[in-house]
Design an enzyme around this catalytic site. Structure first.
Site, PDB file in Angstrom:
ATOM      1  N   LYS A  50       0.845  -1.206   0.000  1.00 58.06           N
ATOM      2  CA  LYS A  50       0.000   0.000   0.000  1.00 58.06           C
ATOM      3  C   LYS A  50       0.877   1.251   0.000  1.00 58.06           C
ATOM      4  O   LYS A  50       0.630   2.201  -0.753  1.00 58.06           O
ATOM      5  CB  LYS A  50      -0.927  -0.003   1.234  1.00 58.06           C
ATOM      6  N   GLN A  94      -4.635  -1.083   9.562  1.00 58.09           N
ATOM      7  CA  GLN A  94      -4.563  -2.429   8.978  1.00 58.09           C
ATOM      8  C   GLN A  94      -5.095  -3.471   9.961  1.00 58.09           C
ATOM      9  O   GLN A  94      -4.741  -3.466  11.137  1.00 58.09           O
ATOM     10  CB  GLN A  94      -3.102  -2.747   8.595  1.00 58.09           C
ATOM     11  N   ASP A 117     -10.751   3.312   3.996  1.00 59.01           N
ATOM     12  CA  ASP A 117     -11.102   1.885   3.984  1.00 59.01           C
ATOM     13  C   ASP A 117     -12.622   1.711   4.020  1.00 59.01           C
ATOM     14  O   ASP A 117     -13.118   0.595   3.846  1.00 59.01           O
ATOM     15  CB  ASP A 117     -10.515   1.203   5.225  1.00 59.01           C
TER      16      ASP A 117
HETATM   17  N1  GUN Z   1      -6.763  -6.615   6.224  1.00 63.78           N
HETATM   18  C1  GUN Z   1      -7.009  -7.359   5.123  1.00 63.78           C
HETATM   19  N2  GUN Z   1      -7.570  -6.605   4.154  1.00 63.78           N
HETATM   20  C2  GUN Z   1      -7.692  -5.372   4.649  1.00 63.78           C
HETATM   21  C3  GUN Z   1      -8.216  -4.151   4.115  1.00 63.78           C
HETATM   22  O1  GUN Z   1      -8.687  -4.053   2.983  1.00 63.78           O
HETATM   23  N3  GUN Z   1      -8.159  -3.084   4.961  1.00 63.78           N
HETATM   24  C4  GUN Z   1      -7.648  -3.163   6.221  1.00 63.78           C
HETATM   25  N4  GUN Z   1      -7.645  -2.061   6.962  1.00 63.78           N
HETATM   26  N5  GUN Z   1      -7.174  -4.276   6.733  1.00 63.78           N
HETATM   27  C5  GUN Z   1      -7.202  -5.372   5.949  1.00 63.78           C
END
Ligand code: GUN
Length: 289
Positions: A50, A94, A117
């Site tokens: 990311k 995350q 998100d």
């Molecule tokens: N953990 C696995 N996929 C994601 C996601 O798309 N966003 C976040 N914040 N955590 C994750």
């Protein structure tokens, strides 16, 4: 019939290019704060990707790694600090978090305009009510893939397997918003294959390798596989792709289908959030904090 494979890598690359162009048109680069708590190895890889793609798109990487034993109060204070910082236009926590932390309470501290998100209760509520807002990245990416291949969603029967907050629930809401007839299946669904077989569009996000086999796919259906699992014979999805490929009309491969779309949509949300926020320069000139 042999399914058309939906090339998520190519679509994601196009989205990233569009995002980079949109970033250039902004008065100031968006700043994405990625919060990772602890040292979960899979999360570390996701967050690294990311951050890299954020920088490649011309945005500011404002990463905040936090120790795995951080208290709820301290983690909340970090989010509050980022929420108040005008250079931070986007915040992502995350998941998963260490079990001693209340993830929902922490996520809900993210202001709605920085919730790239789309996981706060506010963003989820806006989606459920059909109001504008930032949408969760993976289901938003699935919609882009469905649009890419020209699937007619209005009036179609869409079946979603999985009811997670991250994918299944928002996916169902997004499909409903696009006028599909939506069925949500989960671990207690009695005859999963029979229900899946009703689908014109089948989105599988159960987190169980190969849970949907050829008996769960109507000939010609569009099948979106959100799962990704490392197995002894390579990466596999939630769909038994070898068999389903012979029956489905279109199928997302694993890897290279939905996966690349998640970060691409995060970048797109980050631009959307920044465009809604005043830039740090204009914010100060308007006397904002
Ligand atoms: N953990 C696995 N996929 C994601 C996601 O798309 N966003 C976040 N914040 N955590 C994750």
């Amino acid at each position: 019939m042999t399914a058309t494979l939906i090339d998520g890598r190519a679509v994601a690359a196009r989205v990233r290019k569009e995002v980079a162009r949109d970033v250039e048109a902004l008065p100031a680069p968006p700043g994405l704060a990625t919060i990772i708590i602890g040292d979960d190895p899979a999360s570390a890889i996701y967050v690294r990707n990311k951050r890299r793609q954020c920088v490649e798109a011309g945005m500011r990487d404002l990463h905040r790694p936090l120790p795995g034993d951080i208290s709820q109060a301290r983690a909340a204070a970090v989010i509050d600090e980022l929420a108040a910082d005008p250079a931070v236009t986007a915040i992502l926590v995350q998941l998963p978090l260490p079990p001693h932390l209340d993830a929902a309470a922490l996520i809900d501290r993210i202001p709605p305009g920085k919730d790239v998100d789309g996981l706060t209760a506010g963003s989820a509520g806006r989606l459920a009510l059909g109001r504008p807002g930032l949408r969760p990245c993976t289901p938003a990416g699935v919609l882009v893939l469905l649009d890419e291949i020209g699937v007619e969603l209005a009036g179609a029967h869409a079946v979603v397997v999985g009811r997670s907050d991250l994918v299944g629930k928002p996916m169902a809401a997004l499909l409903l918003q696009r006028h599909a007839t939506v069925t949500v299946c989960h671990s207690r669904t009695r005859d999963l294959a029979a229900t899946c077989r009703l689908a014109d569009v089948l989105v599988v996000a159960a987190g169980v390798p190969g849970i949907v086999g050829v008996d769960g796919v109507k000939p010609g259906a569009t099948v979106i596989d959100v799962g990704i699992h490392r197995t002894g014979t390579g990466l596999r999805g939630d769909v038994d792709a070898d068999q389903v490929r012979e029956v489905a009309g279109a199928l997302t491969p694993v890897p290279g289908g939905v996966g690349p779309m998640t970060i691409a949509m995060l970048l797109r949300n980050t631009v959307t959030a920044a465009a809604l926020c005043p830039s740090p320069d204009t914010a100060s000139s308007r006397g904002r904090p």
